[in-house]
Write an enzyme that holds these catalytic residues in place. Sequence first.
Site, PDB file in Angstrom:
ATOM      1  N   ASP A  67     -45.205  14.248-103.152  1.00 62.58           N
ATOM      2  CA  ASP A  67     -46.640  14.673-102.699  1.00 62.58           C
ATOM      3  C   ASP A  67     -47.635  14.165-103.807  1.00 62.58           C
ATOM      4  O   ASP A  67     -47.172  13.824-104.826  1.00 62.58           O
ATOM      5  CB  ASP A  67     -46.620  16.383-102.759  1.00 62.58           C
ATOM      6  CG  ASP A  67     -47.899  16.952-102.665  1.00 62.58           C
ATOM      7  OD1 ASP A  67     -48.705  16.619-101.515  1.00 62.58           O
ATOM      8  OD2 ASP A  67     -48.374  17.621-103.555  1.00 62.58           O
ATOM      9  N   ASP A  96     -51.586  15.671-104.954  1.00 59.48           N
ATOM     10  CA  ASP A  96     -52.223  16.499-105.694  1.00 59.48           C
ATOM     11  C   ASP A  96     -51.317  17.574-106.224  1.00 59.48           C
ATOM     12  O   ASP A  96     -50.357  18.213-105.496  1.00 59.48           O
ATOM     13  CB  ASP A  96     -53.210  17.090-104.895  1.00 59.48           C
ATOM     14  CG  ASP A  96     -54.342  16.189-104.433  1.00 59.48           C
ATOM     15  OD1 ASP A  96     -55.413  16.226-105.226  1.00 59.48           O
ATOM     16  OD2 ASP A  96     -54.207  15.545-103.374  1.00 59.48           O
ATOM     17  N   ASP A 132     -45.056  20.694-104.444  1.00 64.51           N
ATOM     18  CA  ASP A 132     -45.583  21.940-105.205  1.00 64.51           C
ATOM     19  C   ASP A 132     -46.026  22.984-104.533  1.00 64.51           C
ATOM     20  O   ASP A 132     -46.657  24.104-105.111  1.00 64.51           O
ATOM     21  CB  ASP A 132     -46.722  21.347-106.239  1.00 64.51           C
ATOM     22  CG  ASP A 132     -48.085  21.255-105.414  1.00 64.51           C
ATOM     23  OD1 ASP A 132     -48.082  20.418-104.572  1.00 64.51           O
ATOM     24  OD2 ASP A 132     -48.998  21.796-105.827  1.00 64.51           O
TER      25      ASP A 132
END
Length: 240
Positions: free
Chosen positions: A28, A30, A191
Amino acid sequence: MNPDNLQRTDRRTTEIQFPLQIKAVVIDLDGTLLDTAMDLASAANKMLTELGKPELPVATIQSFIGKGIQRLVKRSLTNSLDEEPDPELFNKALPIYQRNYHENLYTHTRPFPEVVEGLDTLKKDGFRLACITNKAEAFTLPLLRATNLLHYFEMVLSGDTLPKKKPDPLPLLHACNHFQIKPYELLLIGDSLNDAMAARAAGCHIFCVPYGYNEGRGVNELNCDAVVSSLLEATKLIKK
């Protein structure tokens, strides 16, 4: 969505043996690769100022990150996770946000600690790499170039690359097809709840980092195979 994959949505029912044997890693953007919160928040506050609304604390806006820019704009306008703003106001605000973010895309954005070391190790160990994000391509590719990370990835899938994005499993299954591997041979490092849901629906492994933008919630409540402090730590839990 492949029904066979839906049957593999919860790996907590089986014992996980480390190191996991996989062939490819998708990561991922961000909150996992890049710390983008300050620039995202700055663009949101500039948008609010242009609209004559009060600015919000950076920590508040950071808790709004995790469901894409459109949701971030809505949350910033309403100062809440779930309320919907007036549609006319949202339609006016979105292009203002996009302009401000594009103008200050990587003022403060940097890779998180041990990201570069982790990517170097993954490359050295022979894993094939992709970046999968819900961020639009117009922001994704310039960010990866500016932070010198683009060359690590064989493939980059942005939020507008395919008809569906995370938490739908389509981007992960697309990556599996690209790499010509089975879903259980793919690891996603992310996240957020979006990442965990996408991985479970696709039948992939999922590691979560604790420093990202899971809408202000801890990652320990997510259904992931491991919580790793960094990308470099993740490399110690996998093998080809």
